[in-house]
Design a protein around this motif. Structure first.
Motif, PDB file in Angstrom:
ATOM      1  N   GLY A  70       0.800  -1.220   0.000  1.00  0.00           N
ATOM      2  CA  GLY A  70       0.000   0.000   0.000  1.00  0.00           C
ATOM      3  C   GLY A  70       0.831   1.267   0.000  1.00  0.00           C
ATOM      4  O   GLY A  70       0.356   2.320  -0.407  1.00  0.00           O
ATOM      5  N   ASP A  71       2.068   1.178   0.450  1.00  0.00           N
ATOM      6  CA  ASP A  71       2.952   2.343   0.485  1.00  0.00           C
ATOM      7  C   ASP A  71       4.065   2.273  -0.556  1.00  0.00           C
ATOM      8  O   ASP A  71       4.558   3.302  -1.001  1.00  0.00           O
ATOM      9  CB  ASP A  71       3.589   2.496   1.868  1.00  0.00           C
ATOM     10  CG  ASP A  71       2.561   2.767   2.952  1.00  0.00           C
ATOM     11  OD1 ASP A  71       1.562   3.452   2.671  1.00  0.00           O
ATOM     12  OD2 ASP A  71       2.742   2.271   4.080  1.00  0.00           O
ATOM     13  N   GLY A  88       3.155  -9.742  -5.146  1.00  0.00           N
ATOM     14  CA  GLY A  88       3.247  -8.287  -5.108  1.00  0.00           C
ATOM     15  C   GLY A  88       2.104  -7.582  -4.418  1.00  0.00           C
ATOM     16  O   GLY A  88       2.129  -6.367  -4.287  1.00  0.00           O
ATOM     17  N   ASP A  89       1.089  -8.354  -3.985  1.00  0.00           N
ATOM     18  CA  ASP A  89      -0.012  -7.699  -3.281  1.00  0.00           C
ATOM     19  C   ASP A  89      -0.305  -8.407  -1.960  1.00  0.00           C
ATOM     20  O   ASP A  89       0.144  -9.524  -1.712  1.00  0.00           O
ATOM     21  CB  ASP A  89      -1.265  -7.593  -4.156  1.00  0.00           C
ATOM     22  CG  ASP A  89      -1.862  -8.934  -4.547  1.00  0.00           C
ATOM     23  OD1 ASP A  89      -1.687  -9.939  -3.816  1.00  0.00           O
ATOM     24  OD2 ASP A  89      -2.530  -8.992  -5.593  1.00  0.00           O
ATOM     25  N   PHE A  90      -1.069  -7.721  -1.132  1.00  0.00           N
ATOM     26  CA  PHE A  90      -1.380  -8.195   0.209  1.00  0.00           C
ATOM     27  C   PHE A  90      -2.051  -9.567   0.175  1.00  0.00           C
ATOM     28  O   PHE A  90      -1.692 -10.462   0.945  1.00  0.00           O
ATOM     29  CB  PHE A  90      -2.283  -7.164   0.909  1.00  0.00           C
ATOM     30  CG  PHE A  90      -2.552  -7.474   2.340  1.00  0.00           C
ATOM     31  CD1 PHE A  90      -1.774  -6.922   3.343  1.00  0.00           C
ATOM     32  CD2 PHE A  90      -3.588  -8.321   2.700  1.00  0.00           C
ATOM     33  CE1 PHE A  90      -2.021  -7.207   4.676  1.00  0.00           C
ATOM     34  CE2 PHE A  90      -3.840  -8.610   4.030  1.00  0.00           C
ATOM     35  CZ  PHE A  90      -3.055  -8.057   5.019  1.00  0.00           C
ATOM     36  N   ASP A  91      -3.029  -9.749  -0.702  1.00  0.00           N
ATOM     37  CA  ASP A  91      -3.765 -11.019  -0.760  1.00  0.00           C
ATOM     38  C   ASP A  91      -2.859 -12.183  -1.124  1.00  0.00           C
ATOM     39  O   ASP A  91      -3.018 -13.283  -0.587  1.00  0.00           O
ATOM     40  CB  ASP A  91      -4.934 -10.923  -1.738  1.00  0.00           C
ATOM     41  CG  ASP A  91      -6.046 -10.015  -1.229  1.00  0.00           C
ATOM     42  OD1 ASP A  91      -6.156  -9.829   0.006  1.00  0.00           O
ATOM     43  OD2 ASP A  91      -6.801  -9.486  -2.067  1.00  0.00           O
ATOM     44  N   LEU A 162      10.828  -0.043  10.426  1.00  0.00           N
ATOM     45  CA  LEU A 162      11.265  -0.748   9.226  1.00  0.00           C
ATOM     46  C   LEU A 162      10.112  -1.538   8.627  1.00  0.00           C
ATOM     47  O   LEU A 162       9.380  -2.232   9.333  1.00  0.00           O
ATOM     48  CB  LEU A 162      12.417  -1.703   9.545  1.00  0.00           C
ATOM     49  CG  LEU A 162      13.722  -1.074   9.993  1.00  0.00           C
ATOM     50  CD1 LEU A 162      14.836  -2.117  10.022  1.00  0.00           C
ATOM     51  CD2 LEU A 162      14.124   0.090   9.115  1.00  0.00           C
ATOM     52  N   LYS A 163       9.974  -1.438   7.313  1.00  0.00           N
ATOM     53  CA  LYS A 163       8.973  -2.177   6.550  1.00  0.00           C
ATOM     54  C   LYS A 163       9.686  -2.913   5.423  1.00  0.00           C
ATOM     55  O   LYS A 163      10.603  -2.376   4.795  1.00  0.00           O
ATOM     56  CB  LYS A 163       7.916  -1.244   5.953  1.00  0.00           C
ATOM     57  CG  LYS A 163       7.100  -0.489   6.974  1.00  0.00           C
ATOM     58  CD  LYS A 163       6.126  -1.394   7.678  1.00  0.00           C
ATOM     59  CE  LYS A 163       5.219  -0.584   8.595  1.00  0.00           C
ATOM     60  NZ  LYS A 163       4.158  -1.386   9.154  1.00  0.00           N
ATOM     61  N   ILE A 164       9.250  -4.129   5.166  1.00  0.00           N
ATOM     62  CA  ILE A 164       9.853  -4.962   4.124  1.00  0.00           C
ATOM     63  C   ILE A 164       9.337  -4.539   2.760  1.00  0.00           C
ATOM     64  O   ILE A 164       8.125  -4.437   2.544  1.00  0.00           O
ATOM     65  CB  ILE A 164       9.533  -6.446   4.377  1.00  0.00           C
ATOM     66  CG1 ILE A 164      10.134  -6.898   5.706  1.00  0.00           C
ATOM     67  CG2 ILE A 164      10.019  -7.317   3.218  1.00  0.00           C
ATOM     68  CD1 ILE A 164       9.594  -8.229   6.213  1.00  0.00           C
TER      69      ILE A 164
END
Length: 176
Positions: A70-71, A88-91, A162-164
């Motif tokens: 999302g970011d 590449g997406d959350f789902d 930190l975000k992956i």
């Protein structure tokens, strides 16, 4: 273990962004803390599954806490993905961790595991982003460790967490 750190002056001279100067630079300890917390999250998902709790909610919270979906664009190549290799997406990430929308996914994180141990081969830090590569070891409920190779890329979010943005893992090559 190898660590490379680019100074803030070098970052600024390369024009790599005002974000690097707006918050504290990432440290090796920050990367290690993020890794430890990520591993604990995998254990928590498995515990929730084993205890008949809402493991999908645990996995959702894990992805929201550790990944920058999302970011940012996320480059995620899970260990046990072969037909739909990239998530590449959350789902897609949720399906990998607990099973779901992608047929090949059996739910990696619901195995369950009792521990995740990290051995960084090296870490590269450039103030507001970092990369780490090495092996992590997932301890099964029988006490056996499963060795997996990884590369993780991190960025800082607006709160400095930190975000992956890059997660690639694979099983070690075997000639057999």
């Amino acid at each position: 273990m190898k660590t490379a750190v680019m100074t803030t002056a070098l970052i600024a001279s390369l024009g790599l962004g005002a974000a690097a100067t707006a918050m504290d630079a990432i440290t090796e300890a920050d990367v290690q803390a993020a890794q430890q917390a990520w591993g604990e999250g995998i254990v928590t998902i498995g515990q929730a599954y084993t205890n008949g709790e809402d493991y999908r909610a645990a996995a959702t919270a894990h992805i929201e806490q550790f990944y920058a979906y999302g970011d940012h664009t996320i480059l995620f190549k899970p260990t046990l993905a072969s037909e739909e290799q990239f998530r590449g997406d959350f789902d897609g990430a949720l399906s990998y961790f607990v099973g779901g929308s992608i047929e090949e996914d059996g739910g990696f994180a619901i195995a369950p595991y009792t521990n995740v141990r990290w051995e960084n081969e090296g870490t590269i830090i450039d103030s507001d982003s970092a990369m780490a590569m090495g092996n992590y070891f997932f301890t099964t409920t029988e006490g056996e460790e499963v060795k997996v190779e990884y590369s993780f890329g991190y960025v800082q979010d607006e709160d400095g967490e930190l975000k992956i943005v890059l997660h690639h893992s694979s099983l070690p090559f075997s000639a057999e």
